[in-house]
Each structure stands twice: as structure tokens, then as C-alpha cells.
Scaffold this active site. Structure first.
Site, mmCIF file in Angstrom:
data_model
loop_
_atom_site.group_PDB
_atom_site.id
_atom_site.type_symbol
_atom_site.label_atom_id
_atom_site.label_comp_id
_atom_site.label_asym_id
_atom_site.label_seq_id
_atom_site.Cartn_x
_atom_site.Cartn_y
_atom_site.Cartn_z
ATOM 1 N N GLY A 15 0.826 -0.895 -0.224
ATOM 2 C CA GLY A 15 0.056 0.141 -0.136
ATOM 3 C C GLY A 15 1.048 1.202 0.377
ATOM 4 N N GLY A 18 4.590 0.542 1.828
ATOM 5 C CA GLY A 18 5.009 -1.148 0.913
ATOM 6 C C GLY A 18 5.593 -0.762 -0.168
ATOM 7 C CD GLU A 131 13.343 3.740 15.098
ATOM 8 O OE1 GLU A 131 11.800 4.243 15.757
ATOM 9 O OE2 GLU A 131 13.637 3.260 15.779
ATOM 10 N N GLY A 189 -6.142 13.747 3.761
ATOM 11 C CA GLY A 189 -5.673 12.958 3.712
ATOM 12 C C GLY A 189 -5.104 12.909 4.497
ATOM 13 C CE LYS A 207 1.862 5.375 15.456
ATOM 14 N NZ LYS A 207 1.361 6.227 15.203
#
EC number: 1.1.1.3
Length: 430
Positions: A15, A18, A131, A189, A207
């Protein structure tokens, strides 16, 4: 000297991130080979819709059989960018079973099943790098895990979700309401069609669990993190913060107790002074403030999301994993030796900003002050405005346990002279 045998990489997901990983592996191939000591070869790309055209990826590399790609036996590193819990968890475990190391950006899976994944990696002598799971391109986890390994981290305070930071920034700079700011974030977006994970704090909480685990050498799960989103933040809250010389941010806060015997992890909107470094973080940027015994105060800042920035972090992990494969070593695994208990939110001590809608008549302020005192919450400042029989009290407290605040608020809500508790927000960063 560069080895002739290429290291083979399987990419799961192609996506936004990637596709950038695949592009950078191609365009930076010579540099990557020089840095690693061997060529890196993209051996396959697993996607849900293999018929879809993907620029920069050779069609013969694309497959819908992710399990088959991972289990080939000749894959050195699997890069997992699918997200979610399943099938990502099963594929990562299959990669370890096949002898491959794993690079992932899957914060949700790490926050839920990190210990099990670390254990599987150790059992098979493989690496697990992640990371990119927190703060995109910002080099944050590796400094916490390696550069500060000899120090004692006491607090991690950060903006780790770009969508919510953009929304709150727009609410402050333009005076927009939450709904209007969310619409703008979606149009640009920054927000997904379903923004729940961001605006309700789930993304930041995952996180925070990862950050707390690394910082305090303690296993912290997603369920251990207190979570509140920004959907209840109003223009009035933003205005009140401005009057106090503060701004509102969604913060992930991981702290070691003063006695060092426990830790806390929480995500919620908070007012922070304009003079704090995090107050100047605008738009969709991320920043994390780390406080350690010897190093003092450190700040990490940069783009926290996006295809290319996140791919940069993935490639950094890929280089490390490939170097270890080539040299026969392993990177650092899980460090959870401290095994500190995670305290509930009720034990967190901080300051609070509370807005009350009350009847505008003599004695109401004194009644409310008595309720605060009865619950052990000391008042710092009070501001009152009134008109046509209605008034608003804005109370800022001194530091007190969260449980004491909750008891105070419940008691205030039961008062006949209090029409409602308009907002409650913590004050941090002082």
C-alpha cells in the site's frame, strides 16, 4: 567488500508504505548493498489483489499467497506492512519458523502480543525490528532501546498521532470546531474515512504501550494504557487553554513513579504551556520529549506518518536485520527485566482544568470549593463569568490523584446548583 549472494526479502503489503519500500529498495539498491555488505533482492510481494497494477514492482513478484511466500525457505527477511492482528500475527510467526527475521510497522499487534513475538524471535534466533511502528520516520525506538540503554528513563511525553495534532492545530489556529477540522483533515488525506483509531486515541495508545515497554524495561500491554480521544474537545476548551497561556494536544504520557516502583501509561488531550517544546509542534507532525537521569531532556521531532517517511524507518530496520543475517548475529531483543507493575489511572497525579455550568447566585462558588476540599483536591485558580442567572466556573487545580478528581466531579454533578460539568482536561508539561 560486497558478497555475491543476495539477501532475499519478502514484502507483505504494498500500500502507501509498502510501495515506497519497494521503490526505495530498487532506487537505492547499490547503496543498500554497500551498507549491508550484500545485495538485497525483493523476492516477492504478497497482496490481496494481485491483478492491480503496481508501478515499480515486477508483475512476476506479486502474489496473493502470503503464507506460501513466507514459507519458501529461502527468505532472509520478511517485511510485514499489512497491519492489524490477523493474518499478520500468523505470518510473522511463520516467518520465524522458516528462519527469517521480521521488520514490521504493526503497532497494534506489538502492543497486544509483543512479548510472544519477541519470544518467538528469540527461540528461532531471528530479529524483530519495529522502528516504523511509532512516530514514522523519527528515529525514536532505537535511541530508547540502544543509545539510552545505560541510562534511566523517567518520563516519555509525546505527540504520536499526526491526524489528531492536525485537527487540534486547526481548531486553535482557525477557530474551527472539531467536526469542521476533521473534515479538513479527511479532505487532505490526514484522516481515514473511518478516523476512529486516531480520534479516539487507539493508535496513540498502542504506541504508548510500545514506548513504555522499551523505556521502563517492563511489559506494557494496550489494555494497561488509559485512553481518551479528542472528540469531546470543544472550541471553548481551546479558548480556555489560550487564556491560561496553553495549547491543547493529544499526549501519550509514560511515567515512572517517583518511588521507582511502578509505571503508568496514558493517552488523553491535555493543556500544555506555550513555552513547552511540544506546544510548537504543528500540522501533522509528531514529537516526543524524553526525560532521563543522565541525558536530561531530549526531544525527537519529525513527520510521524506518510509513505516515504515511514518507509525510511522500515529501510533502516531492514539494513540492520540484513547486516545481522550476514554476520550471524542478532540485534537487541525484548528487555523486560524490571517487570514493574503498571498502576491504574486513578493513581496518576497531575493538575486539572474543570469547567462547570452553575446557577449564578451567592454561595455557589463556596459550595463547589467545599466539594473540592472534601475530596482532597486543592484549587489553584478560579474564573467566574455570569449572565441572566447562569454562570460558568473555570477551576484549575493543584496536583492531585486522578481518583480524587473523579470523586470530585461525581459529587459536583449531584449538586442542585451545578447544571453540568462542561469539560475536564488535564494540565501537563509544567
Amino acid at each position: 567488500m560486497v558478497s555475491d549472494r543476495p539477501l532475499k526479502v519478502a514484502l507483505l503489503g504494498c500500500g502507501v508504505v509498502g510501495s515506497q519500500v519497494a521503490r526505495l529498495m530498487t532506487t537505492h539498491a547499490d547503496d543498500l548493498a554497500a551498507r549491508i555488505g550484500a545485495p538485497v533482492e525483493l523476492a516477492g510481494v504478497a497482496v490481496r489483489r494481485p491483478a492491480k497494477a503496481r508501478g515499480g514492482v515486477a508483475p512476476h513478484l506479486v502474489t496473493s499467497d502470503a503464507a506460501g511466500l513466507v514459507g519458501r525457505g529461502d527468505i532472509d527477511v520478511v517485511v510485514e506492512l499489512i497491519g492489524g492482528i490477523e493474518p499478520a500475527r500468523g505470518l510473522i510467526n511463520a516467518a520465524f519458523d522458516a528462519g527469517a527475521s521480521v521488520v514490521t510497522a504493526n503497532k497494534a499487534l506489538l502492543a497486544q502480543d509483543g512479548p510472544a513475538l519477541h519470544a518467538a524471535a528469540e527461540e528461532h534466533g531471528a530479529d524483530l525490528y519495529f522502528e516504523a511502528a511509532v512516530a514514522g520516520a523519527i528515529p525514536l525506538l532505537r535511541p530508547l532501546r540502544e543509545s539510552l540503554a545505560g541510562d534511566k528513563v523517567n518520563r516519555v511525553l509525546g505527540i504520536v498521532n499526526g491526524t489528531t495534532n492536525f485537527i487540534l492545530d486547526r481548531m486553535e489556529s482557525s477557530g474551527a470546531g472539531y467536526g469542521e477540522a476533521l473534515e479538513e483533515a479527511t479532505a487532505l488525506g490526514y484522516a481515514e474515512a473511518d478516523p476512529t483509531a486516531d480520534v479516539e486515541g487507539f493508535d496513540a495508545a498502542a504506541k504508548a504501550a510500545i514506548l513504555a515497554g522499551i523505556a521502563f524495561h517492563t511489559r506494557v500491554r494496550l489494555d494497561d494504557v488509559h485512553r481518551e480521544g479528542i472528540t469531546e474537545v470543544t472550541a471553548a476548551d481551546i479558548a480556555s487553554a489560550r487564556k491560561m497561556g496553553c495549547t491543547v494536544k493529544l499526549l501519550a504520557i509514560c511515567e515512572r513513579a517517583e518511588d521507582g516502583r511502578s509505571v503508568t501509561a496514558r493517552v488523553h488531550p491535555a493543556m500544555i504551556p506555550l513555552g513547552h517544546p511540544l506546544a510548537s509542534v504543528r500540522e501533522a507532525y509528531n514529537a516526543v520529549f524524553v526525560e532521563a537521569d543522565a541525558a536530561g531532556q531530549l526531544m525527537f521531532y519529525g513527520p510521524g506518518a506518510g509513505g516515504a517517511p515511514t518507509a525510511s524507518a522500515v529501510l533502516g530496520d531492514l539494513v540492520a536485520a540484513c547486516r545481522n543475517k550476514l554476520g550471524g548475529g542478532r540485534g537487541p531483543g525484548e528487555s523486560a527485566y524490571a517487570a514493574l507493575p503498571v498502576s491504574p489511572m486513578g493513581e496518576v497525579v497531575t493538575r486539572y482544568h474543570i469547567s462547570l455550568d452553575v446557577v449564578d447566585k451567592p454561595g455557589v462558588l463556596a459550595q463547589c470549593a467545599t466539594v473540592f476540599a472534601d475530596h482532597g483536591v486543592s484549587i489553584d485558580t478560579v474564573r467566574q463569568t455570569g449572565k441572566d442567572g447562569e454562570a460558568q466556573l473555570v477551576v484549575v487545580t493543584h496536583r492531585a490523584p486522578d481518583a480524587a478528581l473523579s470523586g470530585t466531579v461525581e459529587a459536583l454533578r449531584r449538586m442542585d446548583t451545578v447544571h453540568g460539568v462542561a469539560s475536564i482536561m488535564r494540565v501537563e508539561g509544567e
